[in-house]
Design an enzyme around this catalytic site. Structure first.
Site, mmCIF file in Angstrom:
data_model
loop_
_atom_site.group_PDB
_atom_site.id
_atom_site.type_symbol
_atom_site.label_atom_id
_atom_site.label_comp_id
_atom_site.label_asym_id
_atom_site.label_seq_id
_atom_site.Cartn_x
_atom_site.Cartn_y
_atom_site.Cartn_z
ATOM 1 N N ARG A 70 2.349 11.016 0.211
ATOM 2 C CA ARG A 70 2.745 9.613 0.071
ATOM 3 C C ARG A 70 2.309 9.118 -1.303
ATOM 4 O O ARG A 70 1.430 9.706 -1.946
ATOM 5 C CB ARG A 70 2.117 8.753 1.172
ATOM 6 C CG ARG A 70 0.601 8.856 1.265
ATOM 7 C CD ARG A 70 0.044 8.001 2.398
ATOM 8 N NE ARG A 70 -1.402 8.148 2.519
ATOM 9 C CZ ARG A 70 -2.007 9.055 3.275
ATOM 10 N NH1 ARG A 70 -1.285 9.899 3.989
ATOM 11 N NH2 ARG A 70 -3.325 9.129 3.332
ATOM 12 N N GLY A 129 -13.939 11.770 -0.859
ATOM 13 C CA GLY A 129 -14.735 11.647 0.364
ATOM 14 C C GLY A 129 -14.750 12.930 1.166
ATOM 15 O O GLY A 129 -15.807 13.364 1.658
ATOM 16 N N SER A 179 -7.676 1.258 -5.596
ATOM 17 C CA SER A 179 -6.501 0.464 -5.232
ATOM 18 C C SER A 179 -6.914 -0.907 -4.680
ATOM 19 O O SER A 179 -8.071 -1.138 -4.323
ATOM 20 C CB SER A 179 -5.668 1.199 -4.183
ATOM 21 O OG SER A 179 -6.282 1.128 -2.911
ATOM 22 N N GLU A 215 -6.188 -1.845 -1.866
ATOM 23 C CA GLU A 215 -6.544 -1.603 -0.464
ATOM 24 C C GLU A 215 -7.931 -0.990 -0.298
ATOM 25 O O GLU A 215 -8.507 -1.028 0.799
ATOM 26 C CB GLU A 215 -5.501 -0.676 0.189
ATOM 27 C CG GLU A 215 -4.127 -1.321 0.397
ATOM 28 C CD GLU A 215 -3.339 -1.459 -0.884
ATOM 29 O OE1 GLU A 215 -2.621 -2.483 -1.024
ATOM 30 O OE2 GLU A 215 -3.448 -0.571 -1.761
ATOM 31 N N ASN A 216 -8.487 -0.432 -1.373
ATOM 32 C CA ASN A 216 -9.793 0.226 -1.268
ATOM 33 C C ASN A 216 -10.941 -0.744 -0.974
ATOM 34 O O ASN A 216 -12.029 -0.321 -0.555
ATOM 35 C CB ASN A 216 -10.113 1.016 -2.544
ATOM 36 C CG ASN A 216 -9.312 2.290 -2.674
ATOM 37 O OD1 ASN A 216 -9.125 2.810 -3.780
ATOM 38 N ND2 ASN A 216 -8.814 2.821 -1.552
ATOM 39 N N TRP A 217 -10.709 -2.040 -1.164
ATOM 40 C CA TRP A 217 -11.738 -3.023 -0.821
ATOM 41 C C TRP A 217 -12.021 -3.033 0.679
ATOM 42 O O TRP A 217 -13.057 -3.545 1.113
ATOM 43 C CB TRP A 217 -11.312 -4.423 -1.264
ATOM 44 C CG TRP A 217 -11.158 -4.592 -2.742
ATOM 45 C CD1 TRP A 217 -9.999 -4.635 -3.446
ATOM 46 C CD2 TRP A 217 -12.210 -4.750 -3.705
ATOM 47 N NE1 TRP A 217 -10.253 -4.804 -4.791
ATOM 48 C CE2 TRP A 217 -11.592 -4.881 -4.977
ATOM 49 C CE3 TRP A 217 -13.614 -4.794 -3.615
ATOM 50 C CZ2 TRP A 217 -12.340 -5.054 -6.154
ATOM 51 C CZ3 TRP A 217 -14.347 -4.961 -4.782
ATOM 52 C CH2 TRP A 217 -13.714 -5.086 -6.026
ATOM 53 N N ASP A 259 -7.238 11.870 -5.183
ATOM 54 C CA ASP A 259 -7.500 11.775 -3.751
ATOM 55 C C ASP A 259 -8.353 12.949 -3.281
ATOM 56 O O ASP A 259 -8.168 14.082 -3.730
ATOM 57 C CB ASP A 259 -6.172 11.760 -2.987
ATOM 58 C CG ASP A 259 -6.326 11.284 -1.551
ATOM 59 O OD1 ASP A 259 -7.393 10.716 -1.221
ATOM 60 O OD2 ASP A 259 -5.395 11.483 -0.757
#
Length: 235
Positions: free
Chosen positions: A189, A18, A60, A62-64, A15
């Protein structure tokens, strides 16, 4: 370092790519490129330290949801590093495997994944599992789908269902549960990563952004792990 206990299995949530780029007024894609370079270093560092299994959260389910520009840049990097990792893995006797659902990727990416896995399948050193298009809930859902199908077809019975059987249907079958979970960038998290497997993992959180993660940071995490008393709920 004295009394350093090397975890057999490490998992890392990569992580901060960015934010690393934004701090330097660079495009986010440059942060992801720097993150790939950090991953190469970490694979080699783990091999030298004697880690048996390394699992990293690279992309992940969700990264889409990110911008088309960023997702496109990530797919371009994925295509490049699938090829480069063959040399890195073979040089270090590392066996590479993928966890996640590859069906959403373009055919050439799926072909690249297969080529990496096949080209390193006979290596006998550390296992490197890269999680792409991966989500812990999705993994469990897919495992349940397969168990239901196998119960219906008589391959297994309801009475056979145990924690061990469920584990054998997960993407990580054959891999040890992580002893140590590292998350970079200071976030507190798990982000839908290895929800079943980290039940008794030791957590280590560092504020270091992933592209800046190096052997010194890895040793800090292992040093912290070495001081833990793992009870597994027994006392």
């Amino acid at each position: 370092m004295e009394n350093l206990v090397i975890p057999k299995s490490i998992a890392i949530i990569l992580d901060g790519n960015g934010r690393w780029a934004e701090k330097r007024n660079l495009p986010r894609a440059m942060g992801h490129k720097a993150g790939c370079e950090a991953l190469e270093r970490t694979v080699e560092d783990c091999v030298r330290l004697g880690v048996e299994s390394l699992t990293v959260y690279a992309f992940s389910t969700e990264n889409w949801k990110r911008s088309a520009l960023e997702v496109g840049a990530l797919m371009k990097l994925l295509r490049f590093y699938m090829v480069k990792l063959i040399d890195v893995a073979n040089k270090n006797n590392v066996r590479a495997v993928m966890i996640g659902d590859e069906n959403r990727f373009e055919p050439d990416i799926r072909k690249g994944i297969k080529k990496l896995v096949d080209a390193t399948s006979k290596n006998t050193g550390m296992t490197f599992a890269f999680a792409i298009n991966y989500g812990g809930r999705d993994e469990i859902r897919r495992a349940i789908d397969h168990i239901v199908d196998d119960v219906a077809s008589g391959v297994v019975s309801k009475e056979d269902i145990s924690e061990e059987l469920i584990s054998s249907y997960l993407d990580t079958r054959g891999l040890p549960d992580p002893d140590l979970l590292i998350r970079t960038s200071g976030e507190l998290r798990v982000s839908n990563f290895l929800l079943w497997q980290i039940a008794y993992s030791e957590f280590y959180i560092t504020d270091t952004l992933w592209p800046d993660f190096d052997k010194e940071e890895l040793l800090k995490a292992i040093e912290s792990y070495s001081k833990r008393q793992r009870r597994f709920g027994g006392r």
